[in-house]
Write a protein that holds these residues in place. Structure first.
Motif, short mmCIF file in Angstrom:
data_model
loop_
_atom_site.label_atom_id
_atom_site.label_comp_id
_atom_site.label_asym_id
_atom_site.label_seq_id
_atom_site.Cartn_x
_atom_site.Cartn_y
_atom_site.Cartn_z
N GLU A 37 0.86 -1.18 0.00
CA GLU A 37 0.00 0.00 0.00
C GLU A 37 0.89 1.23 0.00
N ILE A 38 0.67 2.11 -0.95
CA ILE A 38 1.46 3.33 -1.05
C ILE A 38 0.62 4.48 -0.51
N GLU A 67 2.80 11.69 -3.31
CA GLU A 67 3.16 13.09 -3.45
C GLU A 67 4.67 13.24 -3.65
N MET A 68 5.44 12.45 -2.92
CA MET A 68 6.90 12.49 -3.06
C MET A 68 7.34 12.03 -4.45
N LEU A 69 6.64 11.06 -5.02
CA LEU A 69 6.95 10.60 -6.37
C LEU A 69 6.72 11.72 -7.39
N GLU A 70 5.65 12.48 -7.20
CA GLU A 70 5.37 13.61 -8.08
C GLU A 70 6.46 14.66 -7.96
N THR A 71 6.97 14.88 -6.75
CA THR A 71 8.04 15.85 -6.52
C THR A 71 9.29 15.43 -7.28
N ASP A 72 9.58 14.12 -7.29
CA ASP A 72 10.74 13.63 -8.03
C ASP A 72 10.60 13.93 -9.52
N LYS A 73 9.40 13.83 -10.06
CA LYS A 73 9.17 14.12 -11.47
C LYS A 73 9.45 15.60 -11.75
N LYS A 74 8.99 16.45 -10.84
CA LYS A 74 9.22 17.89 -11.01
C LYS A 74 10.71 18.20 -10.96
N GLU A 75 11.42 17.53 -10.06
CA GLU A 75 12.84 17.78 -9.92
C GLU A 75 13.61 17.31 -11.15
#
Length: 90
Positions: A35-36, A42-50
């Protein structure tokens, strides 16, 4: 008082071991689950932005190295004024 011989009723030393093996077999048949949490997503999305930002920074570095990068002094000064006056950037 009654004393029973080696075949006492309700005494089976192997009963607990057999029950333990049955319980272990039930645990083995369970499926693994993952389970994520929403925070992790949200942290995964931040990695994409970075990664997008890293790409942008790399483009700027390449344009500086090639000499094609130009600085807009007026825009830079305005952003500094806005930042220090509290209008933006915080």
């Amino acid at each position: 008082m009654k004393i029973y011989g080696p075949n006492q009723p309700n005494f089976n030393p192997y009963k607990n071991q057999a029950q333990h093996q049955i319980d272990n077999a039930k645990e083995v048949t369970k499926k693994d689950q993952l389970e994520i949490s929403s925070k992790a997503k949200e942290m995964l999305e931040t990695d994409k932005k970075e990664s997008k930002r890293a790409s942008y920074v790399q483009q700027i570095k390449e344009s500086i190295d090639s000499g094609a990068y130009t600085i807009n002094h007026e825009k830079t000064a305005q952003k500094m004024i806005d930042f220090w006056s509290g209008k933006g950037g915080r």
